[in-house]
Design an enzyme around this catalytic site. Structure first.
Site, PDB file in Angstrom:
ATOM      1  N   VAL A 203     -27.276   6.441 -48.140  1.00 28.27           N
ATOM      2  CA  VAL A 203     -27.230   7.573 -47.208  1.00 28.27           C
ATOM      3  C   VAL A 203     -28.352   8.561 -47.489  1.00 28.27           C
ATOM      4  CG1 VAL A 203     -25.836   9.573 -46.537  1.00 28.27           C
ATOM      5  CG2 VAL A 203     -24.786   7.333 -46.719  1.00 28.27           C
TER       6      VAL A 203
ATOM      7  N   GLY B  99     -12.965 -12.384 -39.812  1.00 27.83           N
ATOM      8  CA  GLY B  99     -13.715 -12.818 -40.991  1.00 27.83           C
ATOM      9  C   GLY B  99     -12.784 -12.981 -42.166  1.00 27.83           C
TER      10      GLY B  99
ATOM     11  N   LEU C 155     -14.792  -6.754 -33.333  1.00 27.36           N
ATOM     12  CA  LEU C 155     -13.709  -7.689 -32.997  1.00 27.36           C
ATOM     13  C   LEU C 155     -13.947  -9.056 -33.630  1.00 27.36           C
ATOM     14  CD1 LEU C 155     -12.430  -7.449 -29.321  1.00 27.36           C
ATOM     15  CD2 LEU C 155     -11.318  -6.734 -31.414  1.00 27.36           C
TER      16      LEU C 155
ATOM     17  N   GLU D 140     -24.631   0.077 -43.393  1.00 27.68           N
ATOM     18  CA  GLU D 140     -25.653  -0.614 -44.178  1.00 27.68           C
ATOM     19  C   GLU D 140     -26.166  -1.786 -43.346  1.00 27.68           C
ATOM     20  OE1 GLU D 140     -24.289  -1.478 -48.167  1.00 27.68           O
ATOM     21  OE2 GLU D 140     -23.463   0.541 -48.334  1.00 27.68           O
TER      22      GLU D 140
ATOM     23  N   GLU E 285     -21.624  11.338 -42.208  1.00 29.57           N
ATOM     24  CA  GLU E 285     -22.590  10.322 -41.783  1.00 29.57           C
ATOM     25  C   GLU E 285     -21.842   9.062 -41.351  1.00 29.57           C
ATOM     26  OE1 GLU E 285     -25.956  10.363 -41.275  1.00 29.57           O
ATOM     27  OE2 GLU E 285     -25.366   8.423 -40.463  1.00 29.57           O
TER      28      GLU E 285
ATOM     29  N   THR F  39     -18.892   9.295 -53.758  1.00 27.38           N
ATOM     30  CA  THR F  39     -17.513   9.799 -53.865  1.00 27.38           C
ATOM     31  C   THR F  39     -16.616   8.582 -54.067  1.00 27.38           C
ATOM     32  OG1 THR F  39     -17.471   9.786 -51.442  1.00 27.38           O
ATOM     33  CG2 THR F  39     -17.756  11.921 -52.518  1.00 27.38           C
TER      34      THR F  39
ATOM     35  N   CYS G 144     -17.397   1.375 -48.488  1.00 23.60           N
ATOM     36  CA  CYS G 144     -16.725   2.512 -47.838  1.00 23.60           C
ATOM     37  C   CYS G 144     -15.325   2.250 -47.299  1.00 23.60           C
ATOM     38  CB  CYS G 144     -17.626   3.064 -46.744  1.00 23.60           C
ATOM     39  SG  CYS G 144     -19.080   3.839 -47.478  1.00 23.60           S
TER      40      CYS G 144
ATOM     41  N   LYS H 212     -12.486   2.154 -50.042  1.00 24.42           N
ATOM     42  CA  LYS H 212     -12.220   3.430 -50.744  1.00 24.42           C
ATOM     43  C   LYS H 212     -11.773   4.522 -49.764  1.00 24.42           C
ATOM     44  CE  LYS H 212     -16.765   5.738 -50.930  1.00 24.42           C
ATOM     45  NZ  LYS H 212     -16.537   6.812 -49.970  1.00 24.42           N
TER      46      LYS H 212
ATOM     47  N   GLY I  33     -14.672  -5.365 -46.206  1.00 27.05           N
ATOM     48  CA  GLY I  33     -14.968  -4.843 -47.543  1.00 27.05           C
ATOM     49  C   GLY I  33     -16.102  -3.846 -47.471  1.00 27.05           C
TER      50      GLY I  33
HETATM   51  P1  NAD Z   1     -25.139   5.239 -53.412  1.00 29.67           P
HETATM   52  O1  NAD Z   1     -24.351   4.918 -54.623  1.00 29.67           O
HETATM   53  O2  NAD Z   1     -25.952   4.205 -52.742  1.00 29.67           O
HETATM   54  O3  NAD Z   1     -26.153   6.456 -53.753  1.00 29.67           O
HETATM   55  C1  NAD Z   1     -25.764   7.660 -54.349  1.00 29.67           C
HETATM   56  C2  NAD Z   1     -26.926   8.172 -55.212  1.00 29.67           C
HETATM   57  O4  NAD Z   1     -26.607   9.462 -55.710  1.00 29.67           O
HETATM   58  C3  NAD Z   1     -27.205   7.285 -56.427  1.00 29.67           C
HETATM   59  O5  NAD Z   1     -28.548   6.848 -56.402  1.00 29.67           O
HETATM   60  C4  NAD Z   1     -26.933   8.218 -57.616  1.00 29.67           C
HETATM   61  O6  NAD Z   1     -27.769   7.968 -58.727  1.00 29.67           O
HETATM   62  C5  NAD Z   1     -27.197   9.566 -56.991  1.00 29.67           C
HETATM   63  N1  NAD Z   1     -26.608  10.700 -57.706  1.00 29.67           N
HETATM   64  C6  NAD Z   1     -25.405  10.814 -58.306  1.00 29.67           C
HETATM   65  N2  NAD Z   1     -25.265  12.045 -58.835  1.00 29.67           N
HETATM   66  C7  NAD Z   1     -26.400  12.728 -58.574  1.00 29.67           C
HETATM   67  C8  NAD Z   1     -26.863  14.051 -58.867  1.00 29.67           C
HETATM   68  N3  NAD Z   1     -26.113  14.917 -59.540  1.00 29.67           N
HETATM   69  N4  NAD Z   1     -28.079  14.403 -58.456  1.00 29.67           N
HETATM   70  C9  NAD Z   1     -28.885  13.536 -57.781  1.00 29.67           C
HETATM   71  N5  NAD Z   1     -28.488  12.274 -57.471  1.00 29.67           N
HETATM   72  C10 NAD Z   1     -27.265  11.888 -57.856  1.00 29.67           C
HETATM   73  O7  NAD Z   1     -24.114   5.896 -52.398  1.00 29.67           O
HETATM   74  P2  NAD Z   1     -24.174   5.885 -50.798  1.00 29.67           P
HETATM   75  O8  NAD Z   1     -23.751   4.557 -50.304  1.00 29.67           O
HETATM   76  O9  NAD Z   1     -25.452   6.464 -50.357  1.00 29.67           O
HETATM   77  O10 NAD Z   1     -22.974   6.892 -50.461  1.00 29.67           O
HETATM   78  C11 NAD Z   1     -23.076   8.295 -50.679  1.00 29.67           C
HETATM   79  C12 NAD Z   1     -21.959   8.978 -49.919  1.00 29.67           C
HETATM   80  O11 NAD Z   1     -22.114   8.731 -48.521  1.00 29.67           O
HETATM   81  C13 NAD Z   1     -20.557   8.487 -50.262  1.00 29.67           C
HETATM   82  O12 NAD Z   1     -19.669   9.559 -50.161  1.00 29.67           O
HETATM   83  C14 NAD Z   1     -20.257   7.472 -49.170  1.00 29.67           C
HETATM   84  O13 NAD Z   1     -18.874   7.322 -48.944  1.00 29.67           O
HETATM   85  C15 NAD Z   1     -20.935   8.107 -47.985  1.00 29.67           C
HETATM   86  N6  NAD Z   1     -21.352   7.160 -46.924  1.00 29.67           N
HETATM   87  C16 NAD Z   1     -21.905   5.958 -47.255  1.00 29.67           C
HETATM   88  C17 NAD Z   1     -22.335   5.096 -46.239  1.00 29.67           C
HETATM   89  C18 NAD Z   1     -22.913   3.737 -46.555  1.00 29.67           C
HETATM   90  O14 NAD Z   1     -23.054   2.937 -45.634  1.00 29.67           O
HETATM   91  N7  NAD Z   1     -23.257   3.422 -47.790  1.00 29.67           N
HETATM   92  C19 NAD Z   1     -22.222   5.501 -44.908  1.00 29.67           C
HETATM   93  C20 NAD Z   1     -21.676   6.763 -44.607  1.00 29.67           C
HETATM   94  C21 NAD Z   1     -21.249   7.591 -45.634  1.00 29.67           C
HETATM   95  C1  UGA Z   2     -18.909   1.277 -42.299  1.00 29.02           C
HETATM   96  C2  UGA Z   2     -18.857   1.924 -40.907  1.00 29.02           C
HETATM   97  O1  UGA Z   2     -19.120   0.932 -39.910  1.00 29.02           O
HETATM   98  C3  UGA Z   2     -19.883   3.059 -40.788  1.00 29.02           C
HETATM   99  O2  UGA Z   2     -19.748   3.699 -39.536  1.00 29.02           O
HETATM  100  C4  UGA Z   2     -19.630   4.079 -41.902  1.00 29.02           C
HETATM  101  O3  UGA Z   2     -20.591   5.097 -41.881  1.00 29.02           O
HETATM  102  C5  UGA Z   2     -19.686   3.370 -43.238  1.00 29.02           C
HETATM  103  O4  UGA Z   2     -18.714   2.285 -43.275  1.00 29.02           O
HETATM  104  C6  UGA Z   2     -19.341   4.316 -44.350  1.00 29.02           C
HETATM  105  O5  UGA Z   2     -18.602   5.252 -44.185  1.00 29.02           O
HETATM  106  O6  UGA Z   2     -19.867   4.058 -45.420  1.00 29.02           O
HETATM  107  P1  UGA Z   2     -20.488  -0.501 -43.514  1.00 29.02           P
HETATM  108  O7  UGA Z   2     -19.520  -0.410 -44.640  1.00 29.02           O
HETATM  109  O8  UGA Z   2     -21.933  -0.443 -43.800  1.00 29.02           O
HETATM  110  O9  UGA Z   2     -20.191   0.668 -42.453  1.00 29.02           O
HETATM  111  O10 UGA Z   2     -20.238  -1.891 -42.798  1.00 29.02           O
HETATM  112  P2  UGA Z   2     -19.542  -2.404 -41.451  1.00 29.02           P
HETATM  113  O11 UGA Z   2     -20.559  -2.991 -40.571  1.00 29.02           O
HETATM  114  O12 UGA Z   2     -18.649  -1.382 -40.872  1.00 29.02           O
HETATM  115  O13 UGA Z   2     -18.646  -3.596 -42.034  1.00 29.02           O
HETATM  116  C7  UGA Z   2     -17.535  -3.332 -42.877  1.00 29.02           C
HETATM  117  C8  UGA Z   2     -16.777  -4.628 -43.137  1.00 29.02           C
HETATM  118  O14 UGA Z   2     -16.168  -5.097 -41.946  1.00 29.02           O
HETATM  119  C9  UGA Z   2     -17.659  -5.771 -43.639  1.00 29.02           C
HETATM  120  O15 UGA Z   2     -16.975  -6.488 -44.649  1.00 29.02           O
HETATM  121  C10 UGA Z   2     -17.876  -6.621 -42.393  1.00 29.02           C
HETATM  122  O16 UGA Z   2     -18.135  -7.971 -42.676  1.00 29.02           O
HETATM  123  C11 UGA Z   2     -16.532  -6.443 -41.700  1.00 29.02           C
HETATM  124  N1  UGA Z   2     -16.609  -6.686 -40.244  1.00 29.02           N
HETATM  125  C12 UGA Z   2     -17.295  -5.833 -39.434  1.00 29.02           C
HETATM  126  C13 UGA Z   2     -15.950  -7.778 -39.697  1.00 29.02           C
HETATM  127  O17 UGA Z   2     -15.298  -8.568 -40.422  1.00 29.02           O
HETATM  128  N2  UGA Z   2     -16.007  -7.970 -38.343  1.00 29.02           N
HETATM  129  C14 UGA Z   2     -16.667  -7.129 -37.514  1.00 29.02           C
HETATM  130  O18 UGA Z   2     -16.655  -7.370 -36.265  1.00 29.02           O
HETATM  131  C15 UGA Z   2     -17.345  -6.039 -38.073  1.00 29.02           C
END
Ligand code: NAD
Ligand code: UGA
Length: 451
Positions: free
Chosen positions: A12, A249, A246, A151, A147, A87, A256, A259, A253
């Site tokens: 993010v 699979g 829809l 991914e 956000e 988080t 996000c 958790k 997983g």
């Molecule tokens: P991530 O683990 O990929 O990245 C988090 C980064 O923060 C790491 O590189 C870590 O080293 C860094 N960090 C930790 N403590 C720090 C500090 N004190 N100062 C500076 N950097 C620090 O995590 P992410 O997937 O980017 O997720 C971040 C947040 O966004 C989470 O709350 C997650 O739920 C949310 N989110 C994730 C996604 C996603 O698709 N991954 C989408 C939407 C929201």
């Molecule tokens: C998901 C949400 O789609 C994002 O909007 C959100 O921001 C993010 O979580 C987050 O809060 O971190 P992401 O985890 O990257 O995004 O992946 P998804 O594309 O949502 O897939 C999640 C899981 O569902 C995967 O295991 C994927 O294979 C599965 N999936 C998804 C299915 O089995 N079928 C589908 O049609 C779509």
């Protein structure tokens, strides 16, 4: 154009930093991980995310994007600070706020008056107040701006969001944050912080529920002799249902959904509401993984009443990412190993470098720190699962090939060649990726999901 600080250079944070720089803002992105920052300062990124390396390079070249170690660095210049730190899930299911609190504590004395701190991390309802209390500065406002990127399509999702949500009790602060996105054409939902935080969890929980529902319908299709692909077609044309999310699979997983659904159950519990529906969704997802593992074991038993080898294709939680966190494939591979199957796995994101480093980690100390190696790979090795860089070698002498991630390349393999090297022609297609008729014509015992 605003001067921004983005704290956290993960999926993010790095996407936010690169996109905000591309939108014309001056962005300093920080992380506590020195290796990550060093890579970024050498023009490389540590994750697989389409277009991100190029956008980061563009930002650095334009002078709009730079990287520093530590949240405190250069934060005193920022007008707006984005918190993008993890988080993760705590043992009781709730969200761990310690990274947020640590980051905010370290920057609190350095922020310039009038600065806005934005929560972009997914945080429990009420976290805006936690950040305000940690800051303990009456001259700084805290805004929630969850956000919704996925991914694998992070940049596209950031630049073309379905909506932008901003939660603030201060209209001026909400307008300042909203204006950062002024070049993006998307509906803006402005609300109070608690509602913004709830929107994020409710959206993820709803999508997880939709997936568990469709996985259950797929299981029902198998039980009654229907074909899930046609059922989806017939359902999806109803605009109230739609085609998105829809695809059945092996279970949902990722870093996000698991958790965030657990955290929402906990948030509800703390508010005095027993969220039975979501608890049911979580157990349905666990049961579905068991169901898939059992289906593969059943196929292996048909192929070989004695010891059997299962070739697992795909380890990431979905295609187009290298993220293995909470991947159904990993959980299913571990279940198969527990059932005494010889499991050999392939994933396109496992490189010779990763494999070499993994072997080093395992040889040195099974319990030692894995460094840049994702812990899920160490878990696999510990359970006796072998990893290979060659998908054809993985299938050699296998009794079942199990496709568990929807990588496009799996569609194009030479399955006749694979069949010739297998001990028995059997395919479990956990993503309904292949044409069953073609496989059957090649003499395979084929089983998909819900067909
Ligand atoms: P991530 O683990 O990929 O990245 C988090 C980064 O923060 C790491 O590189 C870590 O080293 C860094 N960090 C930790 N403590 C720090 C500090 N004190 N100062 C500076 N950097 C620090 O995590 P992410 O997937 O980017 O997720 C971040 C947040 O966004 C989470 O709350 C997650 O739920 C949310 N989110 C994730 C996604 C996603 O698709 N991954 C989408 C939407 C929201
Ligand atoms: C998901 C949400 O789609 C994002 O909007 C959100 O921001 C993010 O979580 C987050 O809060 O971190 P992401 O985890 O990257 O995004 O992946 P998804 O594309 O949502 O897939 C999640 C899981 O569902 C995967 O295991 C994927 O294979 C599965 N999936 C998804 C299915 O089995 N079928 C589908 O049609 C779509």
């Amino acid at each position: 154009m605003a001067s921004l600080s983005v704290i956290g250079a993960g999926y993010v944070g790095l996407t936010t930093a690169a996109c905000m720089a591309d939108l014309g803002h001056k962005v300093v992105c920080s992380d506590i991980d020195r290796d990550k920052i060093s890579l970024l300062n050498h023009g490389q990124i540590s994750i697989v995310e389409e277009g991100l390396a190029e956008l980061v390079a563009k930002g650095r070249e334009s002078g709009n994007l730079s990287f520093v170690v530590g949240a405190e660095s250069e934060v005193d210049r920022a007008e707006i600070v984005f918190l993008c730190v993890p988080t993760p899930q705590r043992i009781d299911g709730s969200a761990d706020m310690s990274y947020i609190v640590a980051a905010v504590s370290s920057i609190a004395p350095l922020l310039k008056p009038g600065c806005i701190v934005v929560n972009k991390s997914t945080v429990p309802v009420g976290s805006t107040t936690v950040v305000e209390a940690t800051l303990s500065r009456g001259d700084i406002l805290v805004v929630s701006n969850p956000e919704f990127l996925r991914e694998g399509s992070a940049i596209y999702d950031f630049m073309h969001p379905d909506r932008i949500v901003i939660g603030s009790d201060d209209q001026g602060a909400a307008i300042r944050v909203a204006s950062l996105y002024s070049k993006i054409n998307a509906p803006l939902v402005t609300t109070d912080p608690s509602s913004a935080e709830t929107i994020k969890y409710a959206s993820n929980a709803f999508l997880a529920t939709k997936l568990s529902f469709v996985n259950a319908i797929a299981n029902l299709c198998e039980a009654v002799g229907a074909d899930i692909r046609d059922v989806i077609l017939g359902m999806g044309y109803d605009r109230r249902i739609g085609f998105e999310f829809l695809k059945p699979g092996p279970g949902w997983g990722g870093s996000c959904f698991p958790k965030d659904t657990q955290a929402l159950v906990k948030i509800a519990e703390e508010g005095g509401y027993d969220f039975k529906l979501l608890k049911g969704v979580l157990s349905a997802n666990n049961e579905h993984r068991d169901f898939v593992a059992k289906a593969i074991c059943d196929m292996a038993r048909v192929s070989s009443p004695g010891p059997a080898k299962v070739a697992v294709l795909g380890l990431t939680f979905k295609a187009n990412t290298d993220d293995l966190r909470e991947s159904p494939s990993i959980e299913i591979a571990l279940k198969l190993a527990k059932e005494n199957k010889k499991v050999v796995a392939y994933d396109p994101t496992i490189t010779p470098k990763i494999l070499g480093r993994l072997n080093q980690v395992v040889d040195q100390d099974m319990n030692g720190p894995a460094g840049s190696i994702q812990p899920e790979l160490v878990r696999l090795i510990e359970a006796g699962v072998e990893l290979s860089l060659d998908p054809y070698a993985v299938c050699d002498r296998a009794h079942v090939v199990a496709i568990l991630t929807e990588w496009d390349e799996f569609r194009w393999y030479d399955y006749d060649k694979i069949g010739k090297s297998m001990a028995s022609r059997a395919i479990f297609d956990g993503r309904n990726l292949l044409e069953s008729a073609n496989l059957k014509r090649l003499g395979f015992n084929y089983r998909g999901i819900g067909r």
